[in-house]
Design a protein around this motif. Structure first.
Motif, mmCIF file in Angstrom:
data_model
loop_
_atom_site.group_PDB
_atom_site.id
_atom_site.type_symbol
_atom_site.label_atom_id
_atom_site.label_comp_id
_atom_site.label_asym_id
_atom_site.label_seq_id
_atom_site.Cartn_x
_atom_site.Cartn_y
_atom_site.Cartn_z
ATOM 1 N N PRO A 1 0.819 -1.217 0.000
ATOM 2 C CA PRO A 1 0.000 0.000 0.000
ATOM 3 C C PRO A 1 0.854 1.268 0.000
ATOM 4 O O PRO A 1 1.794 1.391 0.781
ATOM 5 C CB PRO A 1 -0.800 -0.130 1.305
ATOM 6 C CG PRO A 1 -0.864 -1.602 1.553
ATOM 7 C CD PRO A 1 0.450 -2.142 1.083
ATOM 8 N N GLY A 2 0.526 2.182 -0.887
ATOM 9 C CA GLY A 2 1.250 3.443 -0.974
ATOM 10 C C GLY A 2 2.465 3.409 -1.868
ATOM 11 O O GLY A 2 3.079 4.444 -2.135
ATOM 12 N N SER A 3 2.833 2.221 -2.371
ATOM 13 C CA SER A 3 4.005 2.103 -3.234
ATOM 14 C C SER A 3 3.664 2.570 -4.651
ATOM 15 O O SER A 3 2.487 2.677 -5.015
ATOM 16 C CB SER A 3 4.476 0.648 -3.276
ATOM 17 O OG SER A 3 3.509 -0.166 -3.930
ATOM 18 N N PRO A 4 4.678 2.848 -5.484
ATOM 19 C CA PRO A 4 4.413 3.234 -6.878
ATOM 20 C C PRO A 4 3.585 2.189 -7.621
ATOM 21 O O PRO A 4 2.722 2.535 -8.429
ATOM 22 C CB PRO A 4 5.818 3.367 -7.470
ATOM 23 C CG PRO A 4 6.686 3.726 -6.307
ATOM 24 C CD PRO A 4 6.114 2.953 -5.145
ATOM 25 N N SER A 5 3.823 0.903 -7.325
ATOM 26 C CA SER A 5 3.049 -0.149 -7.996
ATOM 27 C C SER A 5 1.571 -0.061 -7.643
ATOM 28 O O SER A 5 0.701 -0.308 -8.478
ATOM 29 C CB SER A 5 3.597 -1.533 -7.606
ATOM 30 O OG SER A 5 4.899 -1.729 -8.116
ATOM 31 N N ALA A 6 1.290 0.281 -6.371
ATOM 32 C CA ALA A 6 -0.109 0.367 -5.932
ATOM 33 C C ALA A 6 -0.830 1.519 -6.625
ATOM 34 O O ALA A 6 -2.058 1.502 -6.753
ATOM 35 C CB ALA A 6 -0.173 0.539 -4.420
ATOM 36 N N ASP B 1 3.448 -1.140 10.567
ATOM 37 C CA ASP B 1 4.523 -1.225 9.582
ATOM 38 C C ASP B 1 5.407 0.007 9.635
ATOM 39 O O ASP B 1 4.921 1.127 9.824
ATOM 40 C CB ASP B 1 3.942 -1.358 8.181
ATOM 41 C CG ASP B 1 3.080 -2.587 8.084
ATOM 42 O OD1 ASP B 1 1.994 -2.478 7.521
ATOM 43 O OD2 ASP B 1 3.496 -3.636 8.582
ATOM 44 N N PRO B 2 6.717 -0.159 9.478
ATOM 45 C CA PRO B 2 7.622 0.988 9.478
ATOM 46 C C PRO B 2 7.179 2.070 8.502
ATOM 47 O O PRO B 2 7.271 3.257 8.806
ATOM 48 C CB PRO B 2 8.967 0.371 9.067
ATOM 49 C CG PRO B 2 8.873 -1.054 9.504
ATOM 50 C CD PRO B 2 7.437 -1.424 9.304
ATOM 51 N N GLU B 3 6.683 1.681 7.340
ATOM 52 C CA GLU B 3 6.244 2.675 6.365
ATOM 53 C C GLU B 3 5.047 3.447 6.903
ATOM 54 O O GLU B 3 4.937 4.657 6.720
ATOM 55 C CB GLU B 3 5.877 1.995 5.049
ATOM 56 C CG GLU B 3 5.437 2.966 3.949
ATOM 57 C CD GLU B 3 6.495 3.978 3.599
ATOM 58 O OE1 GLU B 3 6.139 5.136 3.274
ATOM 59 O OE2 GLU B 3 7.694 3.644 3.668
ATOM 60 N N ASP B 4 4.142 2.739 7.595
ATOM 61 C CA ASP B 4 3.005 3.410 8.202
ATOM 62 C C ASP B 4 3.465 4.399 9.258
ATOM 63 O O ASP B 4 2.940 5.506 9.378
ATOM 64 C CB ASP B 4 2.063 2.390 8.847
ATOM 65 C CG ASP B 4 1.380 1.518 7.810
ATOM 66 O OD1 ASP B 4 1.318 1.944 6.647
ATOM 67 O OD2 ASP B 4 0.922 0.429 8.160
ATOM 68 N N GLN B 5 4.462 3.976 10.050
ATOM 69 C CA GLN B 5 4.975 4.855 11.084
ATOM 70 C C GLN B 5 5.640 6.083 10.478
ATOM 71 O O GLN B 5 5.472 7.208 10.973
ATOM 72 C CB GLN B 5 5.963 4.090 11.963
ATOM 73 C CG GLN B 5 5.303 2.953 12.755
ATOM 74 C CD GLN B 5 6.308 2.105 13.497
ATOM 75 O OE1 GLN B 5 7.521 2.274 13.367
ATOM 76 N NE2 GLN B 5 5.808 1.175 14.298
ATOM 77 N N ARG B 6 6.389 5.876 9.393
ATOM 78 C CA ARG B 6 7.034 7.013 8.741
ATOM 79 C C ARG B 6 5.993 7.969 8.169
ATOM 80 O O ARG B 6 6.133 9.186 8.261
ATOM 81 C CB ARG B 6 7.967 6.514 7.626
ATOM 82 C CG ARG B 6 9.248 5.880 8.149
ATOM 83 C CD ARG B 6 10.257 5.719 7.008
ATOM 84 N NE ARG B 6 9.822 4.719 6.057
ATOM 85 C CZ ARG B 6 10.134 3.436 6.158
ATOM 86 N NH1 ARG B 6 10.861 2.989 7.159
ATOM 87 N NH2 ARG B 6 9.717 2.578 5.243
ATOM 88 N N THR B 7 4.935 7.393 7.590
ATOM 89 C CA THR B 7 3.868 8.232 7.045
ATOM 90 C C THR B 7 3.216 9.049 8.151
ATOM 91 O O THR B 7 2.937 10.242 7.976
ATOM 92 C CB THR B 7 2.814 7.361 6.354
ATOM 93 O OG1 THR B 7 3.441 6.648 5.277
ATOM 94 C CG2 THR B 7 1.681 8.209 5.793
ATOM 95 N N THR B 8 2.972 8.389 9.305
ATOM 96 C CA THR B 8 2.367 9.103 10.429
ATOM 97 C C THR B 8 3.254 10.231 10.892
ATOM 98 O O THR B 8 2.790 11.351 11.169
ATOM 99 C CB THR B 8 2.103 8.137 11.588
ATOM 100 O OG1 THR B 8 1.226 7.107 11.138
ATOM 101 C CG2 THR B 8 1.478 8.852 12.776
ATOM 102 N N ARG B 9 4.574 9.959 10.981
ATOM 103 C CA ARG B 9 5.500 11.016 11.417
ATOM 104 C C ARG B 9 5.517 12.179 10.438
ATOM 105 O O ARG B 9 5.568 13.351 10.829
ATOM 106 C CB ARG B 9 6.910 10.430 11.603
ATOM 107 C CG ARG B 9 7.062 9.547 12.832
ATOM 108 C CD ARG B 9 8.522 9.322 13.165
ATOM 109 N NE ARG B 9 9.191 8.536 12.140
ATOM 110 C CZ ARG B 9 9.288 7.212 12.178
ATOM 111 N NH1 ARG B 9 8.726 6.540 13.178
ATOM 112 N NH2 ARG B 9 9.909 6.544 11.235
ATOM 113 N N ARG B 10 5.468 11.850 9.111
ATOM 114 C CA ARG B 10 5.469 12.920 8.114
ATOM 115 C C ARG B 10 4.212 13.777 8.242
ATOM 116 O O ARG B 10 4.262 15.004 8.129
ATOM 117 C CB ARG B 10 5.557 12.319 6.704
ATOM 118 C CG ARG B 10 6.940 11.791 6.340
ATOM 119 C CD ARG B 10 7.051 11.588 4.834
ATOM 120 N NE ARG B 10 6.177 10.531 4.378
ATOM 121 C CZ ARG B 10 6.550 9.250 4.276
ATOM 122 N NH1 ARG B 10 7.776 8.893 4.620
ATOM 123 N NH2 ARG B 10 5.705 8.336 3.826
#
Length: 333
Positions: free
Chosen positions: A15-20, A306-315
């Protein structure tokens, strides 16, 4: 006439990747990466096998959850995988004519047809198929709940000799189950079994379930989840609107969310999405007490976001902070 017991594994973009975010000519739930099949003869003898790896064209980076579940690595796909059209040519040649497909669940045929359409290939040859789960239920306990392959094997005393979540392994074990069913009778009574299933509830529940409902006819997954978090997100005690937090995806098109009623507190919501014969989405919804085993599973999942979810939340937090800083500066000026 032979039965072809089919199982597949497919890749999904993170989810959220270029492929998605790719706009594909045909909407698909996953891109097939492995096909496994076992032939069951008309007299219900388990016969020859077929297996092939498919090199993905659109979702080229293997989702780490898919890799962990199936044991398939990108290196293996690159080494052994062949283009989808070529894989289909080999598969159809192996199937031969006058066959009926059997699957364990409703997803595989739908995924196969989506991929065929994506590549501009015919789908008419997939028209004759049955979900063996429905036959199994009708000829065992008569329930409408979907049984796992493992549960069915245990009931029939079938020992697992192949790896799970491997296309050929799952197809082989499904073929052993099918060989113990009355397939001709199952085909004759299939419409009634399907009707009972559609009118019933899909899936088993965990301890602590206090409400179960079924919803029909959503256009797609996003609309279905929006409804479950919106107008259908009602408190099981007072019927008032609840507020959700976030959906966490689980295997098997399942999602869970922690909802809150202002008056009666928190409840865990678990939903399973399945495709109806007309292509629309059906939702099986379970509501659990906040102290249930299922709610505890949600809490653990939330802690391991997920780390990506956490990074998104921080952003997002940083952006909000920056906006608030600008507003404060403007107010001071």
């Amino acid at each position: 006439m032979d039965y072809i017991v089919l199982d597949m594994e497919w890749n999904q973009p993170w989810p959220g990747s270029p492929s998605a975010r790719k706009q594909l000519p045909v909407q698909i739930r996953g891109e097939i990466i492995q096909i496994g099949a076992v032939r069951v003869t008309e007299d219900q003898q388990v016969a020859d096998e077929f297996q092939i790896m498919v090199r993905p064209k659109y979702y080229r980076h293997l989702n780490r959850r898919v890799s962990k579940l199936t044991g398939i690595k990108e290196a293996r796909l690159k080494e052994e995988g062949i283009p989808f059209a070529e894989a289909m040519e080999q598969f159809r040649a192996w199937c031969a004519e006058d066959v009926i497909f059997l699957t364990w669940g409703f997803d595989d045929i739908g995924i196969l047809r989506e991929n065929l359409q994506l590549h501009g290939l015919a789908i008419d040859w997939t028209g004759r198929w049955y979900n063996a789960q429905m036959m199994f239920n009708a000829q065992t306990d008569g329930s409408t709940a979907q049984k796992s392959l493992k549960t069915a094997m245990e009931l029939f005393g079938i020992e697992a000799t192949r790896p799970a979540h491997d296309a050929l392994g799952d197809a082989y074990h499904t073929a052993l189950i099918c060989a113990k069913l009355d397939l001709k009778k199952g085909a004759q009574e299939y419409d009634q079994a399907l009707k009972s299933h559609e009118n019933g509830f899909h899936g088993a529940e965990l301890p602590g379930c206090i409400c179960r409902e079924v919803f029909y006819d959503y256009a797609d997954r996003h609309i279905a989840l929006a409804a479950m978090a919106g107008e259908e997100n009602k408190c099981p005690t007072c019927g008032g609107r609840m507020l959700g937090s976030r959906w966490f995806a689980q295997p098997g098109h399942r999602y869970m969310d922690l909802a809150t009623c202002p008056e009666h507190g928190k409840f865990l919501i678990r939903v399973r999405l399945s495709e109806q014969p007309d292509g629309r989405i059906r939702v099986s919804r379970l509501t659990y007490e906040a102290t249930s085993e299922a709610a505890q599973a949600y809490a653990r999942r939330a802690e391991k976001a997920d780390p990506e979810d956490q990074r998104t939340t921080r952003r997002r937090r940083r952006r909000r902070s920056a906006v608030e800083t600008v507003k404060e500066t403007n107010n001071k000026e």
